[in-house]
Scaffold this motif. Structure first.
Motif, PDB file in Angstrom:
ATOM      1  N   ASP A 110       0.856  -1.187   0.000  1.00 16.59           N
ATOM      2  CA  ASP A 110       0.000   0.000   0.000  1.00 16.59           C
ATOM      3  C   ASP A 110       0.893   1.238   0.000  1.00 16.59           C
ATOM      4  O   ASP A 110       2.095   1.138  -0.245  1.00 16.59           O
ATOM      5  CB  ASP A 110      -0.990  -0.024   1.180  1.00 16.59           C
ATOM      6  CG  ASP A 110      -0.295  -0.024   2.536  1.00 16.59           C
ATOM      7  OD1 ASP A 110       0.897   0.351   2.625  1.00 16.59           O
ATOM      8  OD2 ASP A 110      -0.957  -0.387   3.522  1.00 16.59           O
ATOM      9  N   ASP A 111       0.329   2.392   0.296  1.00 17.22           N
ATOM     10  CA  ASP A 111       1.070   3.650   0.206  1.00 17.22           C
ATOM     11  C   ASP A 111       1.743   4.078   1.511  1.00 17.22           C
ATOM     12  O   ASP A 111       2.269   5.178   1.591  1.00 17.22           O
ATOM     13  CB  ASP A 111       0.143   4.760  -0.284  1.00 17.22           C
ATOM     14  CG  ASP A 111      -1.003   5.037   0.670  1.00 17.22           C
ATOM     15  OD1 ASP A 111      -1.326   4.163   1.509  1.00 17.22           O
ATOM     16  OD2 ASP A 111      -1.602   6.123   0.578  1.00 17.22           O
TER      17      ASP A 111
ATOM     18  N   ASP B 140       8.958   4.865  -0.507  1.00 15.62           N
ATOM     19  CA  ASP B 140       8.988   4.089  -1.745  1.00 15.62           C
ATOM     20  C   ASP B 140      10.065   3.009  -1.688  1.00 15.62           C
ATOM     21  O   ASP B 140       9.820   1.859  -2.067  1.00 15.62           O
ATOM     22  CB  ASP B 140       9.242   4.997  -2.953  1.00 15.62           C
ATOM     23  CG  ASP B 140       8.048   5.868  -3.315  1.00 15.62           C
ATOM     24  OD1 ASP B 140       6.923   5.550  -2.867  1.00 15.62           O
ATOM     25  OD2 ASP B 140       8.237   6.851  -4.051  1.00 15.62           O
TER      26      ASP B 140
ATOM     27  N   GLU C 116       4.468   0.278  -4.029  1.00 18.01           N
ATOM     28  CA  GLU C 116       3.121   0.859  -4.104  1.00 18.01           C
ATOM     29  C   GLU C 116       2.787   1.397  -5.494  1.00 18.01           C
ATOM     30  O   GLU C 116       1.763   2.052  -5.683  1.00 18.01           O
ATOM     31  CB  GLU C 116       2.981   1.972  -3.075  1.00 18.01           C
ATOM     32  CG  GLU C 116       3.931   3.143  -3.320  1.00 18.01           C
ATOM     33  CD  GLU C 116       3.853   4.215  -2.245  1.00 18.01           C
ATOM     34  OE1 GLU C 116       3.096   5.191  -2.446  1.00 18.01           O
ATOM     35  OE2 GLU C 116       4.548   4.072  -1.238  1.00 18.01           O
TER      36      GLU C 116
ATOM     37  N   ASN D 183      -5.722   4.010  -2.604  1.00 12.90           N
ATOM     38  CA  ASN D 183      -5.464   3.959  -1.163  1.00 12.90           C
ATOM     39  C   ASN D 183      -6.225   5.054  -0.424  1.00 12.90           C
ATOM     40  O   ASN D 183      -6.623   4.873   0.722  1.00 12.90           O
ATOM     41  CB  ASN D 183      -3.966   4.120  -0.884  1.00 12.90           C
ATOM     42  CG  ASN D 183      -3.176   2.900  -1.292  1.00 12.90           C
ATOM     43  OD1 ASN D 183      -3.368   1.820  -0.750  1.00 12.90           O
ATOM     44  ND2 ASN D 183      -2.287   3.065  -2.259  1.00 12.90           N
TER      45      ASN D 183
ATOM     46  N   ARG E 299      -6.401  -0.273   1.231  1.00 14.82           N
ATOM     47  CA  ARG E 299      -4.987  -0.531   1.502  1.00 14.82           C
ATOM     48  C   ARG E 299      -4.738  -2.024   1.680  1.00 14.82           C
ATOM     49  O   ARG E 299      -3.726  -2.543   1.225  1.00 14.82           O
ATOM     50  CB  ARG E 299      -4.545   0.243   2.742  1.00 14.82           C
ATOM     51  CG  ARG E 299      -4.320   1.712   2.461  1.00 14.82           C
ATOM     52  CD  ARG E 299      -3.862   2.455   3.681  1.00 14.82           C
ATOM     53  NE  ARG E 299      -3.364   3.779   3.293  1.00 14.82           N
ATOM     54  CZ  ARG E 299      -3.213   4.777   4.139  1.00 14.82           C
ATOM     55  NH1 ARG E 299      -3.517   4.628   5.425  1.00 14.82           N
ATOM     56  NH2 ARG E 299      -2.758   5.931   3.716  1.00 14.82           N
TER      57      ARG E 299
END
Length: 185
Positions: A112-113, A117, A153, A160, A171
């Motif tokens: 998910d976010d 990253d 993600e 999300n 998510r």
């Protein structure tokens, strides 16, 4: 009232209204451009999801994608498979053995976010590799080339955040490992 009704009725039933004037014939040497209509065709992708939402299957042509949520495969922020994960992966392996055409089976990890990253790409790669390793021992066909890749993600299944608010259920769907394979004819 009756007078206006009779006038309206007379207009409707008059011969000029019943037989419209024919349109004029085009000139004998008339030509015009003919254009092809080009319309986009979009694939219809059918998805079947388990009642608890932890597994889904999507078919697009000969390609099948089985997605298992990370919540059923791993503990939070971990990449070691749970006992439940091994049972689920056995079912997926049976499906690939029965329906798969061989060749490449992609194992794609997604998050998910939440988190950076770099962290999400690393976590998703490790999870994809854990599933790849388990599937090597579960697939009996022997001709499948398992390739693992983590996407972090970058490829969410659903948004999300909706209307500026995080959606926990979305998510959870985005935290997943997908096994992508080609089916036999």
């Amino acid at each position: 009232m009756f007078r206006s009704l009779s006038v309206a009725l007379a207009l409707v039933l008059s011969p000029t209204v019943l037989s419209p004037t024919p349109s004029p014939a085009p000139p004998v040497n008339a030509t015009g451009p003919v254009e092809d209509l080009v319309l986009p065709v979009e694939d219809i992708i059918g998805e079947v999801e388990s009642l608890d939402g932890t597994e889904s299957e999507t078919k697009l042509g000969k390609q099948v994608t089985v997605a298992l949520t990370s919540d059923v495969l791993f503990a939070v922020d971990k990449w070691v498979l749970t006992a439940e994960a091994r049972k689920r992966l056995q079912e997926v392996a049976r499906k690939i053995d029965a329906e798969g055409a061989g060749g490449v089976v992609k194992v794609e990890g997604h998050t998910d976010d939440q988190g950076t990253d770099a962290y999400n790409v690393t976590l998703s790669q490790r999870r994809a590799q854990a599933v790849q390793q388990a599937m090597r021992g579960l697939l009996t066909g022997g001709d499948a080339d398992l390739q693992a890749k983590g996407y972090g993600e970058s490829r969410p299944k659903v948004p999300n955040i909706v209307d500026g608010k995080p959606v926990a259920a979305n998510r959870a769907k985005n935290r997943r490992v997908e096994l992508v394979f080609t089916v036999k004819q």
